[in-house]
Scaffold this motif. Structure first.
Motif, mmCIF file in Angstrom:
data_model
loop_
_atom_site.group_PDB
_atom_site.id
_atom_site.type_symbol
_atom_site.label_atom_id
_atom_site.label_comp_id
_atom_site.label_asym_id
_atom_site.label_seq_id
_atom_site.Cartn_x
_atom_site.Cartn_y
_atom_site.Cartn_z
ATOM 1 N N TRP A 266 0.853 -1.184 0.000
ATOM 2 C CA TRP A 266 0.000 0.000 0.000
ATOM 3 C C TRP A 266 0.901 1.250 0.000
ATOM 4 O O TRP A 266 1.774 1.368 0.849
ATOM 5 N N PRO A 267 0.696 2.171 -0.930
ATOM 6 C CA PRO A 267 1.661 3.265 -1.099
ATOM 7 C C PRO A 267 1.529 4.366 -0.058
ATOM 8 O O PRO A 267 1.365 5.540 -0.393
ATOM 9 N N GLY A 268 1.610 4.030 1.224
ATOM 10 C CA GLY A 268 1.456 5.020 2.286
ATOM 11 C C GLY A 268 2.757 5.330 3.001
ATOM 12 O O GLY A 268 3.846 4.981 2.531
ATOM 13 N N THR A 269 2.619 5.972 4.159
ATOM 14 C CA THR A 269 3.797 6.378 4.923
ATOM 15 C C THR A 269 4.594 5.175 5.425
ATOM 16 O O THR A 269 5.810 5.248 5.550
ATOM 17 N N GLY A 270 3.889 4.086 5.729
ATOM 18 C CA GLY A 270 4.577 2.903 6.219
ATOM 19 C C GLY A 270 5.534 2.348 5.178
ATOM 20 O O GLY A 270 6.695 2.043 5.461
ATOM 21 N N MET A 271 5.050 2.243 3.937
ATOM 22 C CA MET A 271 5.891 1.791 2.825
ATOM 23 C C MET A 271 7.071 2.729 2.641
ATOM 24 O O MET A 271 8.210 2.310 2.413
ATOM 25 N N MET A 272 6.774 4.027 2.740
ATOM 26 C CA MET A 272 7.797 5.039 2.544
ATOM 27 C C MET A 272 8.902 4.872 3.592
ATOM 28 O O MET A 272 10.096 4.903 3.278
#
Lengths: 317, 300
Positions: A266-272
């Motif tokens: 999922w392209p969110g802050t966690g991935m970032m």
């Protein structure tokens, strides 16, 4: 009351400063020179010195912190070492994706938790209470990254009903709500909902069963009020604490969705954050942690203020 | 002869009176635990798991890193490999048994350290009160301003992968909540009449803490700490799942779960096995902690 609100809002300032300091120090607790992560191992010394000066790494730590903070306050979260462009735009779009996921998962978890907890509290010590409580304990004990995998195996691999990863066409543009995009939201939301559902169930159950045994409920019964009449009273008395727990859980979901985001890409802050850690992209790591922590601080403040204003039993001076 | 006789009476009569007062509480706790079938059952499972992973080298049919790529991803029930083999042809049962040692160690150690450190700091804050309390609790507030998973990931991400760094980051996560609980219980006990009375009769700080505070606060703090073990197991394995924490080829449940993600299409059952182990451990710890809380009559 107004004095309390003012004091509580002012308290945000030192906390935010301290939080920023912790985020800033993250880089410096890492073993070795932070510059090593930024340049190739065989870079000539002159280049290293130039990079060091460019990032202000030749200054004493307090000065570095001051300079960094000054930039952050102006909205400059630094430049990604890997992508070579400012962190902020990426961070905003990632925060949006995480926010959508956290809200959907949160809503799902809170509704489930309130329903389960309410039922368990009303029928305290019955078999249904025991079953729901066991479900709640299981919910808080689930390694959600594993649950995500299991859901993918069932619904994506075997049934081929829902997508296994990503956020749908258009990558991180998760602001479009049509079926093509919602499909991608379903599995991650369910996965994310399980822990808050368990926590809220336990909270609501405790509150409801406490309230149900109070004298005023007995009085209401004595006056001949039916069950649905009593429900209103129970809800109003359980609401403040429940809202506080829900607010905290929502804040935790924003900051804690890294594992679920990793499972579902999922392209969110966690991935970032995950990518930044493995690429040793320090400005991104600092900025993401800071933004998530500040969001947590602000949400905590809101929860506290809302709880104080709707619950007359809490007097805060 | 008379001396032996009288000392015999003294031994019989005097000491048990004190001892009896002391252990009726624990006897009651034991009685309540014995009636609580769920807690007993979960406790038994945990003990069985603990024994199995403790003696993993003796119980496991193969070594944790032995394997051949030729025999990779054999299904569950393959002769010689009861739970099949993983993506590199290593025996799943052996790896789960050995992996439990890492998962349990990284899951429990941080809570144990945080119990000692956070408990001591919290008791000091609660007992000292005033400025010392204020200073300690404000610093605690700062770490409370981070979502726990984020803090664990950020700290261990900065420190780098490795078992010691994972333990350290989790300890940092669990110290603040334990400080808060310890501080609030200690403040509560400090203001009770018997502590007040001891102070009035001239007891020193040391004896008040040892005699009056510790016996009354250790129980609640301990119960709270046990309630963190389940979460700690999940986050610890989560760190390894992310690639922080334990490094391959060492087996660890979270790490195994991550490397087996490539097998969800071919051997989905095997891919989920490590997660079931984490889940079982965490559920059992949570039920046991709940049971302890009820049996010890702790409200915190």
């Amino acid at each position: 009351m107004i004095a309390y609100i003012l004091r509580r809002v002012l308290y945000i300032v030192p906390i935010s400063l301290a939080v920023s300091l912790v985020c800033f120090m993250l880089v410096h607790i890492a073993p070795g020179d932070p510059i090593d992560a930024m340049v190739q191992p065989d870079t000539p010394k002159e280049v290293i010195d130039r990079v060091r000066a460019e990032y202000g790494l030749d200054q004493p730590l307090p000065v570095q912190f001051g300079l960094w903070l000054l930039k952050v306050v102006q909205g400059d979260f630094g430049t990604s070492l890997i992508k070579g462009r400012p962190v902020l735009p990426d961070l905003i779009s990632a925060s949006g994706a995480t926010f959508v996921l956290a809200c959907t998962g949160g809503l799902l978890g809170f509704v489930t938790g309130c329903v389960f907890g309410g039922i368990a509290g009303v029928y305290r010590d019955s078999w249904i209470d025991r079953v729901l409580l066991a479900v709640a304990v299981a919910g808080v004990s689930v390694p959600h990254y594993w649950l995500g995998m299991v859901l993918v195996i069932i619904f994506s691999v075997n049934l081929n009903m829902l997508p296994a990863m990503g956020a749908g066409p258009g990558g991180s543009a998760v602001s479009i709500f049509d079926w093509e995009h919602i499909r991608y939201l379903i599995l991650p939301s369910i996965t994310l909902a399980v822990i808050p559902a368990g926590i809220v169930t336990r909270t609501v159950r405790g509150l409801v069963s406490d309230i149900m045994s109070q004298d005023y409920i007995t009085t209401l019964r004595g006056k001949g009020l039916r069950r649905h009449g009593i429900v209103g009273h129970v809800v109003r008395n359980a609401a403040p604490t429940t809202l506080a727990v829900i607010g905290l859980q929502l804040a935790n979901l924003m900051g804690g969705s890294i594992l679920v985001e990793t499972v579902f890409a999922w392209p969110g802050t966690g991935m970032m954050l995950n990518t930044a850690i493995f690429q040793r992209d320090i400005p991104v790591l600092q900025a993401t942690t800071l933004v998530l922590a500040l969001f947590f601080v602000v949400l905590n403040l809101l929860v506290d203020l809302v709880q104080t204003s709707i619950d007359p039993r809490i007097s805060r001076r | 002869m008379t001396t032996t006789y009288s000392s015999g009476i003294a031994e019989d009569a005097a000491p048990p009176k004190v001892a009896e007062n002391d252990d009726t509480y624990w006897r009651a706790v034991g009685r309540r635990l014995m009636r609580d079938k769920v807690t007993l059952f979960c406790g038994a499972i945990l003990m069985l798991m603990a024994a199995l992973i403790l003696f993993a080298p003796l119980v496991a049919p193969y070594g944790p890193t032995d394997g051949s790529i030729v025999r990779r991803l054999k299904p569950i029930g393959t002769p010689g490999h009861l739970l099949g083999t993983d993506e590199l042809g290593r025996d799943m049962l052996s790896r789960l048994l050995h992996g439990g040692r890492y998962s349990w160690f990284v899951g429990i150690t941080p809570v144990a350290i945080a119990f000692l450190v956070g408990g001591s700091i919290g008791i000091i804050a609660g007992f000292a009160g005033g400025k010392i309390n204020m200073a300690i609790m404000r610093v605690t507030d700062v770490f409370y301003a981070f979502p726990s998973v984020l803090l664990a990931v950020a700290v261990s991400g900065s420190l780098g992968a490795g078992i010691a760094n994972a333990i350290m980051s989790l300890t940092i996560v669990f110290i603040p909540p334990i400080i808060r609980v310890a501080e609030s219980v200690t403040t509560g006990v400090r203001n009770l009449d018997y502590a007040e009375a001891a102070r009035a009769t001239g007891a020193g700080a040391r004896s008040i803490v040892v005699v009056h505070i510790l016996p009354n606060v250790l129980g609640p703090i301990f119960v709270y700490a046990t309630s963190l073990v389940g979460v700690s197991m999940i986050v610890a394995s989560g760190l390894s799942f992310l690639g922080l924490g334990i490094k391959p080829p060492d087996p660890e449940w979270g790490l195994m779960l991550n490397t087996l993600r490539s097998a969800i299409y071919s051997q989905p059952m095997i891919a989920t096995l490590p997660g079931i182990c984490i889940f079982m451990t965490s559920v059992c710890f949570n039920f046991v902690s709940d049971g302890l809380r009820t049996a010890m009559d702790v409200r915190a």
